[in-house]
Design an enzyme around this catalytic site. Sequence first.
Site, PDB file in Angstrom:
ATOM      1  NE  ARG A  20       6.591  -1.426  10.395  1.00 20.86           N
ATOM      2  CZ  ARG A  20       5.703  -1.308   9.415  1.00 20.86           C
ATOM      3  NH1 ARG A  20       5.234  -0.585   8.384  1.00 20.86           N
ATOM      4  NH2 ARG A  20       4.214  -2.206   9.864  1.00 20.86           N
ATOM      5  NE  ARG A  22      -4.370  -2.225   9.680  1.00 22.35           N
ATOM      6  CZ  ARG A  22      -3.407  -1.665   9.620  1.00 22.35           C
ATOM      7  NH1 ARG A  22      -2.831  -0.577   8.564  1.00 22.35           N
ATOM      8  NH2 ARG A  22      -2.065  -2.293   8.683  1.00 22.35           N
ATOM      9  CE  LYS A  66      -2.208  -1.284   3.743  1.00 27.38           C
ATOM     10  NZ  LYS A  66      -1.563  -2.610   4.359  1.00 27.38           N
ATOM     11  NE  ARG A  83       8.075  -3.553   5.678  1.00 27.18           N
ATOM     12  CZ  ARG A  83       5.899  -3.313   6.627  1.00 27.18           C
ATOM     13  NH1 ARG A  83       5.829  -2.531   4.847  1.00 27.18           N
ATOM     14  NH2 ARG A  83       5.469  -3.667   7.318  1.00 27.18           N
ATOM     15  NE  ARG A 116       2.003  -5.840  11.310  1.00 20.69           N
ATOM     16  CZ  ARG A 116       3.739  -5.170  10.892  1.00 20.69           C
ATOM     17  NH1 ARG A 116       4.810  -6.391  10.132  1.00 20.69           N
ATOM     18  NH2 ARG A 116       3.692  -5.092   9.324  1.00 20.69           N
TER      19      ARG A 116
HETATM   20  P1  ADP Z   1       1.343  -2.406   7.343  1.00 27.58           P
HETATM   21  O1  ADP Z   1       0.239  -2.357   6.467  1.00 27.58           O
HETATM   22  O2  ADP Z   1       2.967  -3.000   7.388  1.00 27.58           O
HETATM   23  O3  ADP Z   1       0.622  -3.590   8.724  1.00 27.58           O
HETATM   24  P2  ADP Z   1       1.384   0.310   9.080  1.00 27.58           P
HETATM   25  O4  ADP Z   1       1.843   0.669   9.033  1.00 27.58           O
HETATM   26  O5  ADP Z   1       0.321   0.186   7.985  1.00 27.58           O
HETATM   27  O6  ADP Z   1       1.461  -1.627   8.349  1.00 27.58           O
HETATM   28  O7  ADP Z   1       0.251  -0.495  10.298  1.00 27.58           O
HETATM   29  C1  ADP Z   1       1.307  -0.247  11.405  1.00 27.58           C
HETATM   30  C2  ADP Z   1       1.075  -1.431  12.759  1.00 27.58           C
HETATM   31  O8  ADP Z   1      -0.053   0.523  12.920  1.00 27.58           O
HETATM   32  C3  ADP Z   1      -0.404  -1.571  12.714  1.00 27.58           C
HETATM   33  O9  ADP Z   1       0.353  -3.180  12.754  1.00 27.58           O
HETATM   34  C4  ADP Z   1      -1.097  -1.820  13.514  1.00 27.58           C
HETATM   35  O10 ADP Z   1      -0.097  -1.613  15.052  1.00 27.58           O
HETATM   36  C5  ADP Z   1      -1.298   0.488  14.016  1.00 27.58           C
HETATM   37  N1  ADP Z   1      -2.441   0.635  12.754  1.00 27.58           N
HETATM   38  C6  ADP Z   1      -1.929   1.507  11.467  1.00 27.58           C
HETATM   39  N2  ADP Z   1      -3.126   1.630  11.140  1.00 27.58           N
HETATM   40  C7  ADP Z   1      -4.076   1.626  12.367  1.00 27.58           C
HETATM   41  C8  ADP Z   1      -5.420   0.898  12.341  1.00 27.58           C
HETATM   42  N3  ADP Z   1      -6.121   1.911  11.309  1.00 27.58           N
HETATM   43  N4  ADP Z   1      -6.000   1.099  13.396  1.00 27.58           N
HETATM   44  C9  ADP Z   1      -5.674   0.855  14.049  1.00 27.58           C
HETATM   45  N5  ADP Z   1      -4.081   0.481  14.481  1.00 27.58           N
HETATM   46  C10 ADP Z   1      -3.600   0.906  13.122  1.00 27.58           C
END
Ligand code: ADP
Length: 190
Positions: free
Chosen positions: A134, A89, A14, A128, A146
């Site tokens: 991370r 999400r 994304k 990654r 996740r």
């Molecule tokens: P990825 O898609 O690889 O999991 P992101 O950078 O989008 O990585 O998100 C990293 C973390 O941030 C998620 O695992 C979650 O803990 C938190 N997070 C991101 N967006 C949301 C959301 N919309 N609601 C709740 N937690 C979120």
Amino acid sequence: MINIVLFGKPGAGKGTQAEFLKEKYNLVHLSTGDIFRFNMKNGTDLGNLAKSYIDKGDLVPDEVTTKMLIDAVNANPGAKGFLFDGYPRTISQAEALDAFLESKGTQNTATIALEADDNILVARLLERGKTSGRIDDQDEDKIRNRYQEYNEKTAPLMDYYKQQGKFHAVDGIGEIAEITSRLGNVIDNL
Ligand code: ADP
């Protein structure tokens, strides 16, 4: 105004695709993951709170995330449109986004999913994790958690958006430029 929700499992690409799409369509890219990580790096209260969830691979609570997202949209009053990456999400977040956009006199134009097989995605995230720093990318258990969060809480959004007639999916496997053009085809035909 055109507002796009970019949807997909962790590692689906994304963020990578958002970098191209935001230029092409003149959209403000809002990545909730990036905003959380920025806050974590700067040790803000929001960052410290989020870290306790993110490092375990859990979702951050809806109220916290939604408030942050709304603040981020409101911080860009002149925007021609938004590219939402990592939000919503959960169903509650999707409902909050719809209500919020409606209150601004606009709406979600389309939700576009990047599809890819879990095994490929886990391998991408571990790769990654070697360079991203991370914590949530460095341990297979956290990555699996996740995916469990995704399956339980995020996957139901597909039906939510299908019912609205707004769900589109593209194959997320291939060359980066090829995937950008698949996404572009969907957006150009909206
Ligand atoms: P990825 O898609 O690889 O999991 P992101 O950078 O989008 O990585 O998100 C990293 C973390 O941030 C998620 O695992 C979650 O803990 C938190 N997070 C991101 N967006 C949301 C959301 N919309 N609601 C709740 N937690 C979120």
